[in-house]
Design an enzyme around this catalytic site. Structure first.
Site, PDB file in Angstrom:
ATOM      1  N   LEU A 282      73.529  66.948  76.215  1.00 19.97           N
ATOM      2  CA  LEU A 282      74.201  68.006  76.062  1.00 19.97           C
ATOM      3  C   LEU A 282      74.181  69.169  77.446  1.00 19.97           C
ATOM      4  O   LEU A 282      73.265  68.762  78.038  1.00 19.97           O
ATOM      5  CB  LEU A 282      73.640  69.083  74.830  1.00 19.97           C
ATOM      6  CG  LEU A 282      73.924  68.031  73.450  1.00 19.97           C
ATOM      7  CD1 LEU A 282      72.877  68.751  72.485  1.00 19.97           C
ATOM      8  CD2 LEU A 282      75.401  68.114  72.962  1.00 19.97           C
TER       9      LEU A 282
ATOM     10  N   HIS B 108      68.489  68.078  80.722  1.00 17.67           N
ATOM     11  CA  HIS B 108      69.138  67.442  79.868  1.00 17.67           C
ATOM     12  C   HIS B 108      68.345  67.026  78.581  1.00 17.67           C
ATOM     13  O   HIS B 108      68.443  67.442  77.565  1.00 17.67           O
ATOM     14  CB  HIS B 108      69.720  65.970  80.502  1.00 17.67           C
ATOM     15  CG  HIS B 108      70.651  66.144  81.491  1.00 17.67           C
ATOM     16  ND1 HIS B 108      71.316  67.054  81.955  1.00 17.67           N
ATOM     17  CD2 HIS B 108      70.908  65.254  82.719  1.00 17.67           C
ATOM     18  CE1 HIS B 108      71.974  66.891  82.949  1.00 17.67           C
ATOM     19  NE2 HIS B 108      71.514  65.851  83.242  1.00 17.67           N
TER      20      HIS B 108
END
Length: 518
Positions: free
Chosen positions: A74, A133
């Protein structure tokens, strides 16, 4: 790979993402609670800043969001290829700038730009980006309670349905957050080896450039160009319009613009404004660029490296075919102030809806969509916001330019440092971060301007080039929108030495009944 009942630590997430990136793991990373029978309130197609923050906000309001992203993490392009590397490169440019100007003085050794490497900085970034991340995957699952499917391409079926891998998911609403990518102009030779954009630069650069030509005059051109030049890679910018005068930047004061662009040229960077790039030359690898200058003359620039900084466009063709959503004149998804598209139940957020392509906008419009989906009417106003870019300085502004303020209010006053009409340079504005410049190169210490409506005495614009003031502008934006006056600014407490001198400068003028420029 079902992860809902598994708790991975940061190190484990980093390893899993690495395994995906090298091809060891190819399956989707699924964090869905199959025991939860509650319907989905929204599917966020894209897990960048807009999708992740929107989903987290919707979850916090009691809803059930699902985020789908093709990457195994994401956060989107910002920590992977865009914002984070540019901040790293800008910090390196600032440090290299100090070393150049002070070469061979004080404790500074003689500067040798052969030791500065673009490739080394890119490698440094690539080696560390997985930490962000991993954290966002962990935080979104363990702390925010948001469900997601990663490492899987989403196919939008209709305004309620998305197919992902072997599954089909249906929700009351659809939030499109698929971002944008560099717009590639139709220039002969643009596909040659040695032509990069901000994303492929990070992923594909495998040699040390010696000369650079940047096509375009965007923020990317100015920021990356300043970094390249600081490393010793001679850089030329070919821009169709004057720098900082493109449609993507608003409220740029002309005096600020002149200071910034002049500073870039003083550092050896060549800028050709009002120029056209005609052809990229070479056999398989770039060898040169042919361009037409503002006076009509054609030149050929030798180079082994071309960076495209020509703005960004979203990939919307499939969304138009599937959903019939309307686009604006630039190809971005058309939305209202509640992030609603022309199709009921479908929202669009982030870079997909166009300028400004900024992190704050992505996060806020994701939040805006979530609030409206959950039944709380909320509108987002993007008519005025603080903006910034980096050269070897922080360049920050908010509100109206001097010219815009004169046109709107008629009678204005200006407080600026350094003031006009001095017979020699002075080291102002002065603060931590610019002290060495103040005593060695006062002419490049920095620049700032505050603009006030003389009648109401309200601050209507603030503009700054220097160091350490950027964060203050998010609060200045808040205060300007609430009508702060020169008198109220003068009553505030400042820290010494503070980079944004607007408080103490206001105090020098706040006692005047009839205000005058300073």
């Amino acid at each position: 790979m079902q992860l809902n009942n598994v708790t991975l630590g940061i190190a484990e997430w980093r390893d899993l993402i690495r395994r995906v990136e090298i091809g060891e793991v190819r399956e989707p990373l699924v964090n869905i609670d199959d025991s939860d029978a509650a319907p989905w309130d929204a599917i966020f197609v894209g897990g960048g800043a807009a999708g992740r923050f929107g989903a987290a906000y919707l979850k916090a309001m009691g809803g059930r969001p699902l985020v789908v992203d093709r990457w195994p993490f994401l956060g989107g392009s910002c920590p992977h290829q865009a914002c984070v590397p540019h901040h790293l490169f800008s910090e390196a440019a600032r440090e290299l700038d100090y070393m150049r100007w002070n070469s061979g003085t004080l404790w500074f050794p003689k500067f040798d730009d052969s030791t500065a490497s673009i490739l080394d900085l890119i490698s440094l970034f690539r080696s560390g980006r997985a930490a962000a991340h991993a954290f966002m995957n962990w935080q979104t699952k363990e702390q925010l309670g948001v469900e997601y499917v990663l490492n899987a391409e989403a196919t939008v079926i209709d305004c309620h349905t998305v197919n992902v891998a072997d599954g089909s998911y249906t929700a009351r609403n659809l939030v499109l957050a698929t971002g944008a990518q560099t717009a590639h102009p139709r220039i002969p030779g643009i596909r040659k080896r040695g032509v990069f954009d901000f994303a492929s630069l990070i992923e594909d650069l495998d040699y040390e450039p010696t000369k650079c030509v940047i096509v375009g005059g965007s923020k990317v051109a100015m920021e990356y160009g300043s970094f390249f030049q600081a490393t010793g890679c001679q850089t030329t910018i070919l821009s169709r319009s004057p720098l900082m005068r493109g449609t993507s930047l608003h409220h740029v004061d002309e005096d600020l613009r002149i200071f910034v662009v002049s500073g870039m040229r003083a550092r050896g960077l060549t800028v050709h404004e009002d120029s056209a790039t005609l052809e990229i030359l070479g056999d398989e690898h770039v060898e040169g660029v042919r361009a037409r200058l503002a006076d009509g003359a054609e030149i050929v620039l030798d180079t082994d490296f071309v960076l495209l900084a020509t703005g960004e466009l979203p990939a919307t063709a499939e969304l138009v075919r599937t959903l019939g959503i309307e686009l604006d004149e630039h190809g971005f998804v058309e939305v209202d102030t509640q992030m609603r598209t022309s199709v009921a139940g479908v929202y669009a957020v982030g870079d997909l809806i166009g300028s400004p392509l900024e992190m704050f906008k992505a996060r806020k419009c994701g939040m805006t969509a979530a609030r409206n989906i959950m039944g709380e009417p909320y509108t987002l106003d993007l008519s005025q916001y603080p903006d910034f870019l980096h050269t070897t300085y922080e360049v920050t502004w908010v509100g109206l330019t001097e010219q815009e303020a004169r046109e709107k209010y008629g009678e204005i006053i200006v407080i600026q440092m350094p003031p006009n009409g001095l017979d020699q340079p002075i080291p102002l504005p002065l603060a931590e971060g610019s002290m060495l410049y103040a005593f060695t190169r006062p002419e490049i210490t920095g620049y700032q301007k505050a603009v006030f409506d003389a009648r109401s005495r309200r601050l209507v614009g603030a503009h700054h080039v220097g160091f350490g003031a950027k964060d203050a502008f998010q609060y200045l934006d808040h205060l300007i929108k609430r009508g702060i006056t020169i008198d109220e600014l003068g009553e505030m407490n400042e820290l010494f030495l503070n980079p944004e001198h607007f408080i103490q400068l206001s105090r020098l003028r706040a006692g005047q009944h009839a205000l005058h420029d300073l």
